[in-house]
Design a protein around this motif. Structure first.
Motif, PDB file in Angstrom:
ATOM      1  N   ALA A   1      22.333   9.836  -6.775  1.00 19.11           N
ATOM      2  CA  ALA A   1      22.864   8.654  -6.606  1.00 19.11           C
ATOM      3  C   ALA A   1      21.010   8.384  -6.862  1.00 19.11           C
ATOM      4  O   ALA A   1      19.842   7.886  -6.169  1.00 19.11           O
ATOM      5  N   PRO A   2      20.884   8.047  -8.157  1.00 19.50           N
ATOM      6  CA  PRO A   2      19.863   7.173  -9.085  1.00 19.50           C
ATOM      7  C   PRO A   2      19.107   6.019  -7.967  1.00 19.50           C
ATOM      8  O   PRO A   2      20.021   5.222  -8.221  1.00 19.50           O
ATOM      9  N   LYS A   3      18.443   5.752  -7.590  1.00 18.52           N
ATOM     10  CA  LYS A   3      17.891   5.198  -7.268  1.00 18.52           C
ATOM     11  C   LYS A   3      16.366   4.411  -7.907  1.00 18.52           C
ATOM     12  O   LYS A   3      15.510   5.496  -7.320  1.00 18.52           O
ATOM     13  N   LEU A   4      16.503   3.380  -8.899  1.00 15.20           N
ATOM     14  CA  LEU A   4      14.819   2.881  -9.695  1.00 15.20           C
ATOM     15  C   LEU A   4      13.724   2.525  -8.141  1.00 15.20           C
ATOM     16  O   LEU A   4      13.627   1.853  -7.338  1.00 15.20           O
ATOM     17  N   LEU A   5      12.635   3.711  -8.139  1.00 13.95           N
ATOM     18  CA  LEU A   5      11.522   3.699  -7.491  1.00 13.95           C
ATOM     19  C   LEU A   5      10.166   2.413  -7.914  1.00 13.95           C
ATOM     20  O   LEU A   5       9.559   1.223  -7.453  1.00 13.95           O
ATOM     21  N   LEU A   6      10.002   3.313  -9.125  1.00 15.95           N
ATOM     22  CA  LEU A   6       8.733   1.922  -9.821  1.00 15.95           C
ATOM     23  C   LEU A   6       9.037   2.101 -11.283  1.00 15.95           C
ATOM     24  O   LEU A   6       9.259   2.905 -11.938  1.00 15.95           O
TER      25      LEU A   6
ATOM     26  N   ARG B   1      -8.815   7.883  -4.605  1.00 11.67           N
ATOM     27  CA  ARG B   1      -8.968   9.168  -3.643  1.00 11.67           C
ATOM     28  C   ARG B   1      -8.011   9.773  -3.221  1.00 11.67           C
ATOM     29  O   ARG B   1      -6.805   9.827  -3.056  1.00 11.67           O
ATOM     30  N   ASN B   2      -8.076  11.065  -2.880  1.00  8.07           N
ATOM     31  CA  ASN B   2      -7.203  11.052  -2.797  1.00  8.07           C
ATOM     32  C   ASN B   2      -7.132  10.664  -1.548  1.00  8.07           C
ATOM     33  O   ASN B   2      -5.820  11.121  -1.387  1.00  8.07           O
ATOM     34  N   HIS B   3      -7.721  10.591  -0.605  1.00  9.75           N
ATOM     35  CA  HIS B   3      -7.148  10.132   1.187  1.00  9.75           C
ATOM     36  C   HIS B   3      -5.945   8.493   1.218  1.00  9.75           C
ATOM     37  O   HIS B   3      -5.001   8.916   1.552  1.00  9.75           O
ATOM     38  N   LEU B   4      -6.930   8.587  -0.067  1.00  6.87           N
ATOM     39  CA  LEU B   4      -5.860   7.314  -0.423  1.00  6.87           C
ATOM     40  C   LEU B   4      -3.932   7.691  -1.075  1.00  6.87           C
ATOM     41  O   LEU B   4      -2.721   7.417  -0.402  1.00  6.87           O
ATOM     42  N   VAL B   5      -4.467   8.365  -2.244  1.00  9.72           N
ATOM     43  CA  VAL B   5      -2.938   8.357  -2.928  1.00  9.72           C
ATOM     44  C   VAL B   5      -2.334   9.873  -1.617  1.00  9.72           C
ATOM     45  O   VAL B   5      -1.230   9.200  -1.228  1.00  9.72           O
ATOM     46  N   GLU B   6      -3.200   9.625  -0.493  1.00  9.74           N
ATOM     47  CA  GLU B   6      -1.876  11.338   0.454  1.00  9.74           C
ATOM     48  C   GLU B   6      -1.046   9.930   1.135  1.00  9.74           C
ATOM     49  O   GLU B   6      -0.152  10.214   1.440  1.00  9.74           O
ATOM     50  N   ALA B   7      -1.790   8.828   1.447  1.00 10.15           N
ATOM     51  CA  ALA B   7      -1.531   8.219   2.584  1.00 10.15           C
ATOM     52  C   ALA B   7      -0.631   7.286   1.614  1.00 10.15           C
ATOM     53  O   ALA B   7       0.425   7.514   1.940  1.00 10.15           O
ATOM     54  N   ALA B   8      -0.476   7.297   0.233  1.00  8.99           N
ATOM     55  CA  ALA B   8       0.515   6.131  -0.418  1.00  8.99           C
ATOM     56  C   ALA B   8       1.132   6.942  -0.017  1.00  8.99           C
ATOM     57  O   ALA B   8       2.359   6.373  -0.279  1.00  8.99           O
ATOM     58  N   LEU B   9       1.598   8.781  -0.895  1.00  6.34           N
ATOM     59  CA  LEU B   9       2.447   9.585  -1.061  1.00  6.34           C
ATOM     60  C   LEU B   9       3.055  10.031   0.616  1.00  6.34           C
ATOM     61  O   LEU B   9       4.620   9.959   0.760  1.00  6.34           O
ATOM     62  N   SER B  10       2.841   9.634   1.424  1.00  7.70           N
ATOM     63  CA  SER B  10       2.476  10.642   2.941  1.00  7.70           C
ATOM     64  C   SER B  10       3.842   8.593   3.325  1.00  7.70           C
ATOM     65  O   SER B  10       5.073   8.874   3.879  1.00  7.70           O
ATOM     66  N   ALA B  11       3.052   7.178   2.974  1.00  7.23           N
ATOM     67  CA  ALA B  11       4.474   6.452   3.535  1.00  7.23           C
ATOM     68  C   ALA B  11       5.433   6.205   2.115  1.00  7.23           C
ATOM     69  O   ALA B  11       6.544   6.247   2.990  1.00  7.23           O
ATOM     70  N   ALA B  12       5.886   6.928   1.061  1.00 12.20           N
ATOM     71  CA  ALA B  12       6.949   6.927   0.057  1.00 12.20           C
ATOM     72  C   ALA B  12       7.925   8.164   0.524  1.00 12.20           C
ATOM     73  O   ALA B  12       8.928   7.871   0.595  1.00 12.20           O
ATOM     74  N   HIS B  13       7.384   8.719   1.521  1.00 13.87           N
ATOM     75  CA  HIS B  13       7.848   9.888   2.509  1.00 13.87           C
ATOM     76  C   HIS B  13       8.826   9.068   3.708  1.00 13.87           C
ATOM     77  O   HIS B  13      10.194  10.118   3.366  1.00 13.87           O
TER      78      HIS B  13
ATOM     79  N   LEU C   1       7.442   2.100   0.064  1.00 14.62           N
ATOM     80  CA  LEU C   1       6.449   2.079  -0.935  1.00 14.62           C
ATOM     81  C   LEU C   1       6.049   1.658  -1.279  1.00 14.62           C
ATOM     82  O   LEU C   1       4.468   0.923  -2.267  1.00 14.62           O
ATOM     83  N   ALA C   2       5.207   0.182  -0.347  1.00 11.97           N
ATOM     84  CA  ALA C   2       4.214  -0.539  -0.359  1.00 11.97           C
ATOM     85  C   ALA C   2       2.639  -0.285  -0.828  1.00 11.97           C
ATOM     86  O   ALA C   2       2.179  -0.837  -1.866  1.00 11.97           O
ATOM     87  N   PRO C   3       2.456   0.303  -0.484  1.00 12.01           N
ATOM     88  CA  PRO C   3       0.937   1.294  -0.571  1.00 12.01           C
ATOM     89  C   PRO C   3       0.715   1.796  -1.157  1.00 12.01           C
ATOM     90  O   PRO C   3      -0.257   1.879  -2.410  1.00 12.01           O
ATOM     91  N   THR C   4       1.847   2.777  -1.935  1.00 13.79           N
ATOM     92  CA  THR C   4       2.001   2.774  -3.645  1.00 13.79           C
ATOM     93  C   THR C   4       1.319   1.681  -4.743  1.00 13.79           C
ATOM     94  O   THR C   4       0.935   1.342  -5.736  1.00 13.79           O
TER      95      THR C   4
ATOM     96  N   GLU D   1      -1.816  -1.508  -8.063  1.00 16.77           N
ATOM     97  CA  GLU D   1      -2.054  -2.806  -7.958  1.00 16.77           C
ATOM     98  C   GLU D   1      -3.654  -3.032  -8.004  1.00 16.77           C
ATOM     99  O   GLU D   1      -4.610  -3.141  -8.986  1.00 16.77           O
ATOM    100  N   VAL D   2      -4.557  -1.943  -7.524  1.00 18.31           N
ATOM    101  CA  VAL D   2      -5.984  -2.100  -6.807  1.00 18.31           C
ATOM    102  C   VAL D   2      -6.557  -1.034  -8.005  1.00 18.31           C
ATOM    103  O   VAL D   2      -7.393  -1.562  -8.952  1.00 18.31           O
ATOM    104  N   LEU D   3      -5.575   0.673  -8.443  1.00 17.35           N
ATOM    105  CA  LEU D   3      -6.021   0.773  -9.715  1.00 17.35           C
ATOM    106  C   LEU D   3      -6.193   0.333 -10.761  1.00 17.35           C
ATOM    107  O   LEU D   3      -7.063   0.772 -11.464  1.00 17.35           O
ATOM    108  N   SER D   4      -5.392  -0.610 -11.517  1.00 14.41           N
ATOM    109  CA  SER D   4      -5.758  -1.162 -12.525  1.00 14.41           C
ATOM    110  C   SER D   4      -5.879  -2.257 -12.998  1.00 14.41           C
ATOM    111  O   SER D   4      -6.437  -2.086 -14.197  1.00 14.41           O
ATOM    112  N   GLN D   5      -7.111  -2.460 -12.033  1.00 12.57           N
ATOM    113  CA  GLN D   5      -8.809  -3.116 -12.283  1.00 12.57           C
ATOM    114  C   GLN D   5      -9.716  -2.450 -11.837  1.00 12.57           C
ATOM    115  O   GLN D   5     -10.159  -2.912 -10.915  1.00 12.57           O
ATOM    116  N   PRO D   6      -9.941  -1.351 -12.299  1.00 11.58           N
ATOM    117  CA  PRO D   6     -10.577  -0.052 -11.095  1.00 11.58           C
ATOM    118  C   PRO D   6     -12.249  -0.644 -11.350  1.00 11.58           C
ATOM    119  O   PRO D   6     -13.202   0.209 -10.705  1.00 11.58           O
TER     120      PRO D   6
END
Ligand code: AMP
Ligand code: MG
Length: 488
Positions: free
Chosen positions: A27-32, A432-444, A448-451, A456-461
């Motif tokens: 059941a494929p679903k496009l995430l990003l 940052r590690n804690h931001l990545v972890e928080a995004a992944l945890s929400a994705a689970h 996907l909003a935090p990801t 978006e934030v990281l696209s203009q570092p």
């Protein structure tokens, strides 16, 4: 969906891969979907998001013109040689020529078992797929050569890791998937004719200016070394720890490849190791230049039978000479990158003390690497509050600051002009590690909003934006020491 493939690997390197298809995702679903990258590749984002696109991106069904295959490669993993690794959970879909005329691979990771899977299930879990997506796109925005994420697709099935996890496929784009380990595969089997073909292919694809040169193999080695040393210097300058610098994860193109247990430094610690499996600290932050050189020495070995087919050993001194140039190439790259972080346009050996001096302060004070350098750009304009904030003992840095300011006076435009230059090379936002972890945890949990926001934030570092203060901060105290897992 029409994609104009031009599959040089399949066409020219027969015998170096196995034609293979992906597994059907239930059941494929496009995430990003990376719309900008799709456009860069000349692909239609709407078509990619449609049924045929989704079928391709989830490895379920290939469009016309694709010649999916699993690549053969070997590799040294943590120093031990495996004569056969290969695409065990990935396939190369095909190649396209992008809008700039560059050849790019479209590759799927998590596409199912292949003849190279050994004991593995050929699948990927959602977390590592999103992690690679985020980290790769962050590196791209930081201006560091990297493979990129085209899409992340949920497969709709569970993969079994420490427990059941949602399965996903990462569609990845690279300027090629040739690795040091690809060369090792044919060296180990004594297949010199294939090694010759592979090397000529790599030269044609990545270093066409070397074609036709009499000593092209040595020149090729020199060129790969130059790219890898420049790459690692760039990693060091942003505090990136790859975590699994095995020879199969060392790309000939000089792109960062295979984001697994990688992480960015929070507090500056040259000995930092994040990966749970790197118990000896083989791939610690400060070991990366040496390990890159070690990997390139493995590529050098593969050049021996090409340089002197009758007597490979006789070519050893020549090859050794080239390999021994690596530390000096690295030192120059590192000095230029780190000097630029301090605002120096011309950084000579005499300036090295200034760089190491600042780093020693950061290490001793366990200061946040990224924030401290970003704050230094403000300090160049006399605004020291942010820098003080990063340090436990701000007074301890005062002598260094005097020496640094004095040195900036020798630069065109003095400290004022330096501040602008520094802001352009010292990122404000990193994954940052804690931001990545928080995004992944929400994705689970299906969010996907935090990801998306993190991407978006990281696209203009390099551009500080109001409202994003939280993305600049170091990990909260309770986050603790960070450990990463391969998650394969
Ligand atoms: P990596 O450490 O992720 O670069 O992978 C090293 C080797 O292990 C490669 O040959 C991969 O294809 C293979 N591999 C990793 N994970 C899996 C998996 N889940 N199933 C099959 N092969 C895998
Ligand atoms: Mg790998």
């Amino acid at each position: 969906m029409t994609i104009r493939f031009d599959n040089s690997y399949a066409r020219e390197l027969e015998g170096m891969y196995i034609p293979w298809h992906g597994a059907q995702a239930p059941a494929p679903k496009l995430l990003l979907l990376n719309t900008a990258l799709a456009q860069e590749l000349g692909l239609d984002p709407d078509a990619l998001a449609g049924p045929a696109g989704l079928a391709m991106l989830s490895a379920s069904a290939m469009p016309e013109g694709a010649e999916p295959l699993a690549m053969a490669y070997a590799g040294h993993q943590f120093g031990g040689f495996s004569a056969q690794l290969g695409d065990g959970r990935a396939i190369l879909v095909g190649e396209v020529i992008d809008r700039q005329g560059q050849r790019r691979d479209i590759h799927l990771k998590g596409s199912g078992k292949t003849p190279f899977s050994r004991g593995g299930d050929g699948k990927a879990a959602l977390g590592p797929v999103l992690r690679e997506y985020i980290l790769g796109e962050a590196m791209q925005a930081l201006g560091i050569p990297t493979t990129r994420a085209l899409a992340a697709v949920a497969t709709g099935e569970s993969v079994l890791r420490e427990g059941p996890l949602p399965g996903a496929v990462l569609a990845r784009v690279a300027s090629s998937h040739l690795r040091v380990g690809t060369f090792q595969f044919f060296l180990a089997r004594g297949e010199t004719a294939r090694l010759r073909r592979l090397t000529d292919y790599a030269i044609h694809r990545h270093f066409p200016e070397l074609e036709g040169q009499g000593d092209r193999d040595l020149a090729f080695l020199r060129a790969v070394i130059a790219r890898q040393m420049a790459l690692v210097a760039q990693w060091m300058a942003v505090g990136f720890v790859h975590g699994v610098m095995n020879t199969d994860n060392c790309a000939i193109s000089g792109e960062t490849i295979d984001y697994g247990p990688c992480a960015f430094l929070d507090a500056y610690d040259p000995r930092a190791v994040f990966s749970s499996i790197d118990r000896q600290g083989r791939y610690a932050y400060d070991r990366q230049p040496v390990l890159a050189q070690w990997n390139l020495a493995r590529l050098a070995e593969a050049m021996l039978p090409l340089i002197n087919p009758e007597n490979p050993e006789a070519a050893l001194p020549m090859v050794q000479e080239v390999i021994e140039e690596a530390p000096e190439i690295y030192a120059l790259e590192w000095r230029a990158r780190m000097g630029a972080k301090l605002g120096l346009t011309q950084c000579s050996a005499a300036d090295e003390g200034l760089i190491t001096g600042f780093l020693s302060h950061l290490a001793a004070q366990e200061a946040d690497f990224t924030r401290s350098f970003a704050a230094l750009a403000d300090a160049a304009q006399g605004k020291e509050a942010a820098l003080r904030d990063c340090l436990k003992d701000a007074a301890g840095l005062s002598e260094w600051l005097v020496a640094w300011r004095e040195r900036l006076e020798a630069e065109d435009g003095g400290a004022g002009a330096a501040a602008g230059r520094m802001a352009a090379v010292n990122p404000v936002y990193i994954p940052r590690n804690h931001l990545v972890e928080a995004a992944l945890s929400a994705a689970h949990s299906g969010d996907l909003a935090p990801t998306r926001q993190l991407l978006e934030v990281l696209s203009q570092p390099f551009t500080r934006r109001p409202g994003l203060e939280a993305f600049e901060q170091s990990a909260p105290a309770g986050f603790g020491p960070y450990t990463t897992f391969c998650g394969t």
